[in-house]
Scaffold this active site. Sequence first.
Site, short mmCIF file in Angstrom:
data_model
loop_
_atom_site.label_atom_id
_atom_site.label_comp_id
_atom_site.label_asym_id
_atom_site.label_seq_id
_atom_site.Cartn_x
_atom_site.Cartn_y
_atom_site.Cartn_z
N TYR A 155 34.54 -13.62 41.33
CA TYR A 155 34.56 -14.98 41.86
C TYR A 155 35.17 -15.93 40.81
CZ TYR A 155 31.26 -12.79 45.09
OH TYR A 155 30.66 -11.95 45.98
N LYS A 207 35.80 -5.37 49.47
CA LYS A 207 37.13 -5.98 49.60
C LYS A 207 38.20 -5.26 48.77
CE LYS A 207 35.15 -10.60 50.31
NZ LYS A 207 34.91 -11.91 49.66
N VAL A 246 27.41 -10.35 46.76
CA VAL A 246 26.21 -11.19 46.77
C VAL A 246 24.91 -10.41 46.91
CG1 VAL A 246 27.23 -13.34 47.57
CG2 VAL A 246 26.49 -11.63 49.24
N TYR A 274 35.29 -6.99 59.50
CA TYR A 274 35.01 -7.55 58.18
C TYR A 274 33.53 -7.45 57.82
CZ TYR A 274 34.41 -11.11 54.58
OH TYR A 274 34.04 -11.79 53.43
N SER A 294 31.06 -8.09 49.02
CA SER A 294 32.44 -8.33 48.58
C SER A 294 33.05 -7.17 47.81
CB SER A 294 32.53 -9.59 47.72
OG SER A 294 32.23 -10.72 48.49
#
Lengths: 315, 315, 315, 315
Positions: free
Chosen positions: C251, C74, C269, C199, C71
Amino acid sequence: MINKESRLAEVRQFLPEWLEYSRKEAASGEVASYIPELSKAPHDALGVHLLDVEGDSALAGDCGMSFTLQSISKVFTLILALMDNGESAVFERVGMEPTGDNFNSMLKLELVRPGIPFNPLINAGAITISSMIRGATPEEKSARILDFFRRLSGGSSLEVNEAVYQSEFATGNLNRSIAYFLVENGVLDGNIEEILSVYFRHCSIEATCRDLARMALVLAGDGTDPLTGEYLIPRRYVQIAKTFMITCGMYNASGEFAIKAGLPAKSGVSGGILAFVPGALGIGVVGPALNAKGNSSAGVHLIERLSQRMDWSLF
Amino acid sequence: MINKESRLAEVRQFLPEWLEYSRKEAASGEVASYIPELSKAPHDALGVHLLDVEGDSALAGDCGMSFTLQSISKVFTLILALMDNGESAVFERVGMEPTGDNFNSMLKLELVRPGIPFNPLINAGAITISSMIRGATPEEKSARILDFFRRLSGGSSLEVNEAVYQSEFATGNLNRSIAYFLVENGVLDGNIEEILSVYFRHCSIEATCRDLARMALVLAGDGTDPLTGEYLIPRRYVQIAKTFMITCGMYNASGEFAIKAGLPAKSGVSGGILAFVPGALGIGVVGPALNAKGNSSAGVHLIERLSQRMDWSLF
Amino acid sequence: MINKESRLAEVRQFLPEWLEYSRKEAASGEVASYIPELSKAPHDALGVHLLDVEGDSALAGDCGMSFTLQSISKVFTLILALMDNGESAVFERVGMEPTGDNFNSMLKLELVRPGIPFNPLINAGAITISSMIRGATPEEKSARILDFFRRLSGGSSLEVNEAVYQSEFATGNLNRSIAYFLVENGVLDGNIEEILSVYFRHCSIEATCRDLARMALVLAGDGTDPLTGEYLIPRRYVQIAKTFMITCGMYNASGEFAIKAGLPAKSGVSGGILAFVPGALGIGVVGPALNAKGNSSAGVHLIERLSQRMDWSLF
Amino acid sequence: MINKESRLAEVRQFLPEWLEYSRKEAASGEVASYIPELSKAPHDALGVHLLDVEGDSALAGDCGMSFTLQSISKVFTLILALMDNGESAVFERVGMEPTGDNFNSMLKLELVRPGIPFNPLINAGAITISSMIRGATPEEKSARILDFFRRLSGGSSLEVNEAVYQSEFATGNLNRSIAYFLVENGVLDGNIEEILSVYFRHCSIEATCRDLARMALVLAGDGTDPLTGEYLIPRRYVQIAKTFMITCGMYNASGEFAIKAGLPAKSGVSGGILAFVPGALGIGVVGPALNAKGNSSAGVHLIERLSQRMDWSLF
């Protein structure tokens, strides 16, 4: 089995007038438009076909019209999956509870552990059921379903409407989303596009009100066709289907329909409704204009009124 | 009305043995502990009383035990509210749909417009129903409810368990929260503490299995007491209650109970279950250890097994 | 730009000891196991690399270890999508709000109209962002992303870890579910498998703590690489990214991290965390054991403690 | 602390014109109407008062207007609760995360265990915070709050608007519902009506834009009043408040405001907004017409535009 007389002769007298009265309810409804094929259905159409255990009929309105079964098919794929897999295998993968949510909501899947579909009549459950139909290929599964439906409708020649099927398959992204969610949760496995092809195909089987009434009559006969005497479904599986039709058959208006009509029924977004009076009568209705809950506006009105007048409620 | 024979003589023979078998299910359950009075109930108790339209009984186990009605009372306050206000006034303020959520969840109230309770058997609905009972004061409302319950149970001397009532009233903050939410949404008005006193009071009425069976028998008789011939409830209101008992009577295990037992029933957190076979039989059960859905573990097991063996399902 | 001194000389003195102290936090965490490649990471590893605008470093622990960005990527695909499409085009399709839900929940998509992803850092948003990267083919999009990441990390030779990519692609059914939900809502269009390949590919880019610190340093420099003077990102897009890192970067523990560390940060993660002190310092951390919110247990502990001691909070 | 110059002289030049331009945004908003006192506020009013650390002001529009603090007060009761109880005691009972939901939703309380409020700025959190203010009686708590607010606003004579307070108290049933839900979850205890009286009372304190700017200036000064040099709040508690203002200060438009304005701010349904530029400037705005998220339409527009022009963003 409940012993009810259908008193069809009595119904026949007022049915045309009552149908015209119910037809006005269509005004407040809307024809499903998510695929072009559905949106072409005539807004104010309303047809009804009642068929009793003696083979007598009462019919009125636009009975000649054909339409796709859509969610009505879920009742019979559930039954076939029960016949193929047995009760315990089916209920390991789908639950038995009404949800109160829209049929295509993922809310409950996400919020409730272990994430199995609440019941076999919401989309998540019905897709899971489609994946459990026996058959080496999707084509074989689809053929078995079509064959089963034909036998239930008295040896009819029901067919898949290919244009509807293609449209549903092309645009069914919410069902794809649901299916992959089920894969993630370990409820579904295998090739998703193939599973969905089986699902969309049985939703796209085309029928008339008479076909619905005929299939319903087998349920009214507890699995044995009252007209031929042929044993088609084990009684226990009819009992299961009947119970789900009461608790979840009319989307999240099932409770209201149970209070007002008290009949096992299943509706579809094409405006069809299949219902029955146990031991007595199969009912097929079509009225494409849908109310806010996704059921035929005029069709619901007509069945509720008939049931009240004839005292058909199971309750 | 469905004509079923109760075949009580047959049941009487195996009932004690079956009860002992079901009693083992209590092991996996837990007695409700949110108020001390409930937590004192014996974990492994199980009693059953069946009463048929001839007045014959079959009973077994811990039938002497008394317990509070809790949510079972909601069926009869619904009926009284219907008798006091009529069908349309009641359904302006509560809906007809099962929710799939816990009985005390506010999720659906918040998510669904216009925010009226989904049905009269969840707490939000039952509190609304309590507010609709006729009476100038909460005391008068409570007296009318108690009087109605006494008549339904054959002229019994049912009483409120004051200790339970006081505890519930003192600790019922989730119900207070629900009630104020309903006030905010315009569903409920008036003095909340008074409305809750009526609600908690009818939940705290104490009964035995025989009392449950006796009240259930009136429902089995479509509102006319089969033992006295007395007309107590209009048939339509029994029909409404019966339908809700099928779709929502066993919390969010109602669907499963309908599939497995197929009988109208209502449970309470005290472990009581009231059920009936229309036209035939009233049933009262108590088993304080509850399963995860809030129903008596052993009680559900016993009724499901009895219904399957005796083919009592409505479906 | 905030003028902070990094005081790296000071940090260097206590960093090894503090790292060992934070390493104990790994005990309460768990290494992500949804794909085998991630689960192989050493549970108790912890590495940190700090890099200031002068090019000075402080490092400790398992800095040699490489891991996939997950992530963390992103943040930079968001920036590239902003550079490719401009601010208004991006925010037509993703929102700006933290959700309070898990990063992969569909709850908010379903409950909130018009169903666009709440922000670009939850999976739904990041998949949408991936679809907006310029490029004629998925390969070209992926190549542009990799090239951008290499420039941001000082001309590094970052590569996609193909084994991780293949695993993610094969098992990423929840992301497929999210993607089809977005298609249904009109947020996403095009070939879903291709969009997901872009992605998953940028999530699978492999890096070290030094690479993270180097990329973070460009953000600390408001888009201009402090070590080369090269202008890489318009300042406004850094500002947007920085704000999202504060409100949604960790998160649904972002709020807590903002209170305790007060630094823009993004976790993955794989146990990586990229953070920075504006005007002063880039930070890269890796610690594979994750806490319940999905962030590196030991990594969060170490950064919070460092920030408090050094008074690095933006607030 | 960030060293920003307020450049108030520059602002003063264009402020009246910009205010008139932003005033047009009021057209699309609606004045809160849940109590009559709020609905009387002039729809198109807009006032702004900027106050820098030297004591210089820039003001424009309807600055003379007074209004109640409503949710703006939550920032300062949080600070007082921190001063009364310390950081760890406060965060045992309220969380640190933005929710993405409406400020008065119970969704997250119900869905997320252990059911503590997500943060101190949503109603559930702020009511919990009100219950933690030191004081033997509700009157004493309210007096301490008022006294604290007066000191923060430079020794002003702020008062509770009794009519607003009475209205809020009489109609605040959603807050009652939330409070009882918190009691049920063990987050709140004590007399709910007393706790709510403290809560509604501080929401009903009446102020002007200058008062807001004056209170904001203390936060801009990290807890020390820049005009008097008086130490009023420990810096750490200002830091906590500031962070919450960034992540949750503008209801579920906080993320967007952080992206567009980048300033710590808190709004109220009366149309007030308190914001500040750390180290530089206190800002008070009022514009009663609210947008769909509950923030002043014109006020948000004005602050965002000012911040962009003056480059005040923290990020």
